[in-house]
Write an enzyme that holds these catalytic residues in place. Structure first.
Site, mmCIF file in Angstrom:
data_model
loop_
_atom_site.group_PDB
_atom_site.id
_atom_site.type_symbol
_atom_site.label_atom_id
_atom_site.label_comp_id
_atom_site.label_asym_id
_atom_site.label_seq_id
_atom_site.Cartn_x
_atom_site.Cartn_y
_atom_site.Cartn_z
ATOM 1 N N ARG A 147 0.858 -1.184 0.000
ATOM 2 C CA ARG A 147 0.000 0.000 0.000
ATOM 3 C C ARG A 147 0.890 1.228 0.000
ATOM 4 N NH1 ARG A 147 -3.684 2.197 4.954
ATOM 5 N NH2 ARG A 147 -1.808 3.440 5.255
ATOM 6 N N TYR A 159 -3.025 11.545 5.897
ATOM 7 C CA TYR A 159 -3.192 10.196 6.417
ATOM 8 C C TYR A 159 -2.145 9.245 5.816
ATOM 9 C CZ TYR A 159 -4.865 5.473 6.893
ATOM 10 O OH TYR A 159 -4.911 4.127 7.148
ATOM 11 N N ASP A 210 -5.149 3.833 0.105
ATOM 12 C CA ASP A 210 -6.236 4.101 1.047
ATOM 13 C C ASP A 210 -6.658 5.566 0.958
ATOM 14 O OD1 ASP A 210 -8.025 4.188 3.107
ATOM 15 O OD2 ASP A 210 -6.624 3.580 4.674
ATOM 16 N N HIS A 212 -9.262 6.638 2.782
ATOM 17 C CA HIS A 212 -9.677 6.857 4.173
ATOM 18 C C HIS A 212 -10.967 7.656 4.300
ATOM 19 C CE1 HIS A 212 -8.635 6.898 8.579
ATOM 20 N NE2 HIS A 212 -8.232 5.697 8.186
ATOM 21 N N GLU A 236 -8.968 1.707 -1.426
ATOM 22 C CA GLU A 236 -9.606 1.406 -0.143
ATOM 23 C C GLU A 236 -10.406 2.585 0.406
ATOM 24 O OE1 GLU A 236 -7.987 0.647 4.410
ATOM 25 O OE2 GLU A 236 -6.754 0.000 2.708
ATOM 26 N N GLU A 262 -13.634 -1.494 7.095
ATOM 27 C CA GLU A 262 -12.915 -1.643 8.351
ATOM 28 C C GLU A 262 -13.678 -1.063 9.539
ATOM 29 O OE1 GLU A 262 -9.649 1.805 9.018
ATOM 30 O OE2 GLU A 262 -9.266 0.556 7.280
ATOM 31 N N ARG A 283 -13.557 -5.471 4.122
ATOM 32 C CA ARG A 283 -12.395 -5.340 4.998
ATOM 33 C C ARG A 283 -12.730 -5.440 6.484
ATOM 34 N NH1 ARG A 283 -9.426 -1.477 5.641
ATOM 35 N NH2 ARG A 283 -7.610 -2.804 5.902
ATOM 36 N N ASP A 316 -3.489 -0.913 15.514
ATOM 37 C CA ASP A 316 -4.448 -0.689 16.593
ATOM 38 C C ASP A 316 -5.217 -1.955 16.921
ATOM 39 O OD1 ASP A 316 -5.930 -0.728 14.277
ATOM 40 O OD2 ASP A 316 -7.133 1.029 14.735
ATOM 41 N N GLU A 339 -4.023 -7.228 5.478
ATOM 42 C CA GLU A 339 -3.170 -6.092 5.843
ATOM 43 C C GLU A 339 -2.165 -6.523 6.908
ATOM 44 O OE1 GLU A 339 -3.714 -1.427 7.243
ATOM 45 O OE2 GLU A 339 -5.342 -2.846 7.583
ATOM 46 N N TRP A 402 -11.859 12.089 8.858
ATOM 47 C CA TRP A 402 -10.435 11.819 8.997
ATOM 48 C C TRP A 402 -10.092 10.501 8.293
ATOM 49 C CZ3 TRP A 402 -7.888 7.695 11.464
ATOM 50 C CH2 TRP A 402 -6.486 7.778 11.429
#
Length: 402
Positions: A147, A159, A210, A212, A236, A262, A283, A316, A339, A402
């Site tokens: 990525r 990001y 991504d 985001h 993504e 996600e 995801r 995370d 990922e 974000w």
């Protein structure tokens, strides 16, 4: 076998993790991850005050019934806090099953559908040149998929690009920081990034990107169209998923594969996206979608519509979730990619594990259960520290995604 006790461990070896440990009268225990980045203590309270008292005395092998009890029995369903708590219980119970039966969890999910789990790394740089170099570094490490994110000229930060030389970690100690954003600058810049990467590495490496959740459907459609010559593995989270029909517009305007999910918690978050084939990869993660019991239902539903998986796997999520994702990914038939953000050395010491990386793939190992443990004594040396994800504003100050 009966559940006799359950404990919640909160530690911060570089970042915060919430771990559930379920103990049984046979001396076997299971581990589950309940981390919810920036809202960790909400899940801790949900577990300790509302879930754990309901588990004592139950048979840990009854995963389906316990899952339904925690989901339907609460009446107030869904949501990230509830589903992270349920996932922690569910994964712990599957870990207990595997240990009791002396077999890896993937054997309980149907056995191996493949020998290894294809993973992608994160490459980044404050400039295009730095990002291209970082792609090359990850290719040299053996990654087959990368990525790529880079700084955008005219924006101080964006990001996926770390501050300084440290590894990228969006959660920050203290109150949320704020950054500025311009979709116009980003849309002009991003195709140039992937043009340079393809010029440097050709077509052999899988490339991902991504967005985001930051674009409108028509902006994302434009970007997808501009990226088509560079044959991305996926684009993504191009748009926020609350208005799912936005993916219809996006799908009609580009052939760049689309991945999202996600932040999803249940099959209902992805139902229309999957059945209308508006996305190519789902995801949703093990920890945020109720554990193995529910994620297997999502994957099986997606398989009917040729949608593959790409479970969220950022740092995370603890090594418990990484192990769970690898057991899941090696077992299901419609796996796509996983990922992989390597955890810090401190995190790996707190959570010793059997999984490993080799030549672009990861392997869950053959240890019974998940093959992950927690060093509780070491974890106690890293107490919880309040941390938040950043806040994003447009150049005029308007709060945006974000």
């Amino acid at each position: 076998m009966k559940i006799t006790n359950a404990l919640v461990n909160v530690c911060s070896p570089g970042r915060n993790f919430v771990t559930l440990k379920i103990e049984t009268d046979d001396g076997i225990y299971g581990l589950g991850d309940a981390t919810l980045n920036g809202r960790e203590m909400a899940v801790v309270s949900y577990l300790t005050e509302h879930v754990i008292p309901c588990l004592i005395g139950r048979d840990p092998f009854q995963t389906e019934d316990i899952w339904q009890y925690l989901y339907r029995g609460a009446y107030w369903r869904r949501g990230p806090v509830t589903m992270a708590a349920i996932a922690a219980v569910d994964v712990s119970l599957w870990d207990i099953k595997g240990k009791a039966l002396r077999t890896p969890v993937y054997n309980l999910l149907g056995g191996k559908s493949r020998e290894g789990v294809l993973v992608y790394a994160h490459a980044h740089g404050s400039t295009v040149e730095e990002a291209v170099d970082d792609v090359g570094r990850h290719v040299e490490l053996g990654y087959l998929a990368v990525r790529a994110q880079s700084g955008v000229p005219g924006l101080e930060s964006t990001y996926g690009v770390p501050k300084g030389t440290q590894a990228y970690e969006p959660a920050e100690r203290g109150l949320p920081s704020e950054s500025r954003w311009s979709s116009e600058l980003y849309l002009r810049h991003t195709p140039r990034l992937f043009q340079k990467i393809r010029e440097a590495f050709g077509e052999d490496v899988h490339l991902l990107h991504d967005c985001h959740h930051r674009l409108t459907p028509i902006e994302a459609a434009r970007l997808g169209k501009d990226l088509e010559p560079f044959h991305l593995f996926w684009m993504e989270d191009p748009i926020p998923a609350e208005l799912q029909v936005g993916f219809k517009l996006l799908r009609e305007h580009t052939t760049t594969p689309i991945a999202t999910g996600e932040v999803f918690n249940t099959i209902w978050d992805a139902h229309d996206l999957i059945r209308r084939q508006w996305i190519d990869y789902i995801r949703t993660s093990v920890v945020h979608a109720g554990g193995f019991t529910h994620l297997k239902k999502i994957a099986d539903f997606a398989a009917i519509y040729n949608v593959r998986t790409g479970c969220h796997g950022a740092t995370d999520l603890s090594p418990i979730t990484m192990a769970a994702a690898l057991h899941f990914g090696i077992a299901i038939h419609n796996f796509g990619i996983q990922e992989h953000m390597p955890h810090s050395a401190e995190t790996d010491e707190v959570f010793p594990h059997a999984y490993r990386f080799d030549a672009g793939y990861m392997y869950p190992g053959d240890a019974p259960g998940l093959g992950v443990d927690i060093d509780e004594s070491l974890a106690s040396k890293y107490p919880y520290q309040r941390a938040y994800l950043p806040i994003n504003r447009k150049l005029d100050g308007t709060l945006t995604d974000w």
